[in-house]
Design an enzyme around this catalytic site. Sequence first.
Site, mmCIF file in Angstrom:
data_model
loop_
_atom_site.group_PDB
_atom_site.id
_atom_site.type_symbol
_atom_site.label_atom_id
_atom_site.label_comp_id
_atom_site.label_asym_id
_atom_site.label_seq_id
_atom_site.Cartn_x
_atom_site.Cartn_y
_atom_site.Cartn_z
ATOM 1 N N PHE A 115 0.858 -1.180 0.000
ATOM 2 C CA PHE A 115 0.000 0.000 0.000
ATOM 3 C C PHE A 115 0.893 1.230 0.000
ATOM 4 C CE2 PHE A 115 -4.232 -1.447 0.144
ATOM 5 C CZ PHE A 115 -5.071 -0.344 0.272
ATOM 6 N N GLN A 235 -7.537 15.072 3.015
ATOM 7 C CA GLN A 235 -6.917 14.213 2.006
ATOM 8 C C GLN A 235 -7.824 13.967 0.807
ATOM 9 O OE1 GLN A 235 -6.195 9.659 2.408
ATOM 10 N NE2 GLN A 235 -4.235 10.626 2.889
ATOM 11 N N HIS A 237 -8.122 11.358 -2.117
ATOM 12 C CA HIS A 237 -7.642 10.055 -2.580
ATOM 13 C C HIS A 237 -7.373 10.165 -4.076
ATOM 14 C CE1 HIS A 237 -7.410 5.790 -3.464
ATOM 15 N NE2 HIS A 237 -7.451 5.522 -2.171
ATOM 16 N N LEU A 247 -14.828 5.347 -4.634
ATOM 17 C CA LEU A 247 -13.418 4.997 -4.470
ATOM 18 C C LEU A 247 -13.014 3.769 -5.281
ATOM 19 C CD1 LEU A 247 -11.134 6.208 -2.782
ATOM 20 C CD2 LEU A 247 -11.528 4.420 -1.108
ATOM 21 N N GLU A 250 -6.790 1.812 -3.269
ATOM 22 C CA GLU A 250 -5.346 1.757 -3.450
ATOM 23 C C GLU A 250 -4.864 0.316 -3.603
ATOM 24 O OE1 GLU A 250 -1.867 3.586 -0.654
ATOM 25 O OE2 GLU A 250 -3.615 4.814 -1.120
ATOM 26 N N ARG A 281 -0.523 9.364 -0.622
ATOM 27 C CA ARG A 281 -1.680 9.812 -1.390
ATOM 28 C C ARG A 281 -1.605 11.273 -1.802
ATOM 29 N NH1 ARG A 281 -6.416 6.598 1.987
ATOM 30 N NH2 ARG A 281 -6.016 4.559 1.036
ATOM 31 N N HIS A 351 -11.615 12.629 0.429
ATOM 32 C CA HIS A 351 -11.667 11.289 1.006
ATOM 33 C C HIS A 351 -11.603 11.245 2.525
ATOM 34 C CE1 HIS A 351 -11.146 6.982 1.270
ATOM 35 N NE2 HIS A 351 -9.933 7.094 1.788
ATOM 36 N N ARG A 393 -2.595 11.099 5.694
ATOM 37 C CA ARG A 393 -2.738 9.733 6.203
ATOM 38 C C ARG A 393 -2.267 8.716 5.165
ATOM 39 N NH1 ARG A 393 -6.176 5.787 5.324
ATOM 40 N NH2 ARG A 393 -7.845 7.041 4.357
#
Length: 578
Positions: A115, A235, A237, A247, A250, A281, A351, A393
């Site tokens: 990730f 954030q 995404h 979404l 990821e 991100r 996100h 994050r």
Amino acid sequence: MIHQFDAIIVGSGGAGLYAALEASQRCRTAVLSKLYPIRSHTGAAQGGIGAALGNVEEDKPDWHAFDTVKGGDYLVDQQAARIMAEEAIQAVYDLENRGLPFNRTPEGRIDQRRFGGHTRNFGEAPVKRACYAADRTGHMILQTLYQQCIKNEVAFFDEFQVVDLVMDNGTCKGVVAVELSTGALHILAAKAVLFATGGFGRMYKITSNAFANTGDGPAVCARRGIPLQDMEFYQFHPTGIMGLGILISEAVRGEGGILRNRAGERFMERYSPTLLDLAPRDIVARSILTEVRAGQGIRGDRRIDDYIHLDATHLGRDTLMRKLPDITSFCKTYLGIDPADAPIPVLPTAHYAMGGIPTDIHGCVVRDGAGTVVQGLYAAGECACVSVHGANRLGTNSLLDLVVFGRRAGRHIGDYVQQAAAPSVSEADAEPARSWIARLTDGRPGPHGGHILEDMKLVMMEKVGIYRNAADMQNAIDTIQALRERYRTVRVQDRSKTFNTDLLEVIELGNLLDLSLVTAVSALNRQESRGAHSREDFPERNDTQWLKHTLAHLEGDAVRLDYKTVDTSIWEPKPRTY
């Protein structure tokens, strides 16, 4: 109507249910939620939960903690990050022991995949750290915890909307909520109250957040004098479905998916030569927008609906159906595309809130930079800010934050209520909420809240989005202030008592307007670029002046700003390179 419990948990996502599960072992606990619990937004989390199990590759909690700090652009409180990384391992095994069906390696261990931003040996190379249940990990966590709470006889107040806190000389005594099925006001009195109400992505036009994510907990706290921390950091995404924001996990890139521009280039080679498509991100989202701005979007004419391709065709249909079945289904349903045959059109989507209600490592809410605790009040999950995410994050750390700090808060509540006095409340404590709702439903003519909502979402998306500058953000503040003024004259058009969704939406709109104002003011004030906060007029990170947390106090129509020291006790801040 008044209900008495030892602990009230507001919110039924992962953080709320884990806190309830722990607290209920020692005291009478109730969960209050505006949704049926398993519809909570934790269920939308797809890709995995981070933990340095080392089942597939060598890994260590210290590497995980470092990645969290570096990924958060050094605004992360480092001892909190270390606690999260160290407790992650047991948290995952606890979920497994409670019945969560993780994917398995051929040897039968919990499987792990890569990730964004997660590395081995302090940034040397990517590492497989994300524990996953196909691409529905959050859904499985939610189901598992809800079943355990039912087993523990936790009381549930489903479809109740929180509207106020009951405070007495700085101590929390409970909450006031509207029962959606009847329109009645209820006071839920408790020795301890925990907010776990999730994020507030609905203040943006394009978002991955559910309609219910309207920041109820932070907004209620802000109106009761509790500051909100680091609200400027929101954030985006990198990979939402183009135009919809739904979404695309990821996990697609974790399995080997590649971002490509108009020319078919793997453009992340220019922006992050080491981690490529699995950079943090904020970096990937800015890289995508930079490509589109440069005319390298798929349509190439710099229109608002230009997009980038996420190419997973080379992964093969078997891998996609085995490890990414929900993503495959989303693409077929919303785009008419089979990702085994064609690339997925994506754009960044609003996100996750890095900021929120400030807490210590036990989930206790704090009211100032000195860490003064608000007695009886707790927060956990996305609505809270223990600051393990800092300015950005890392993927998989959201579910980890939920279970680690939800569990810690629940245990602390179990201890706290043993020595706390039972609160004394009366119907008079609901009077402010009762008067407010009476005004909203008095039948007088007023504007429709939906138009205000759309104007707010548009100005936040365009002016307080991925790239920011002073002129745009000041324009956003002026617009939001005008919208808040219009909101004062809004009236509920449906005056019925039973499931009055019109009233619910007006309440939620007020919460979003307050949080939009706090976000925009905090962003205008921070004159640097750090993590998800990218200023075109201040493009560099400035540790000398801005290595500090923002505390924003909502005071009527004004936002007063204060600051809180960042814990840098383990790793010295350095420039981020990937």
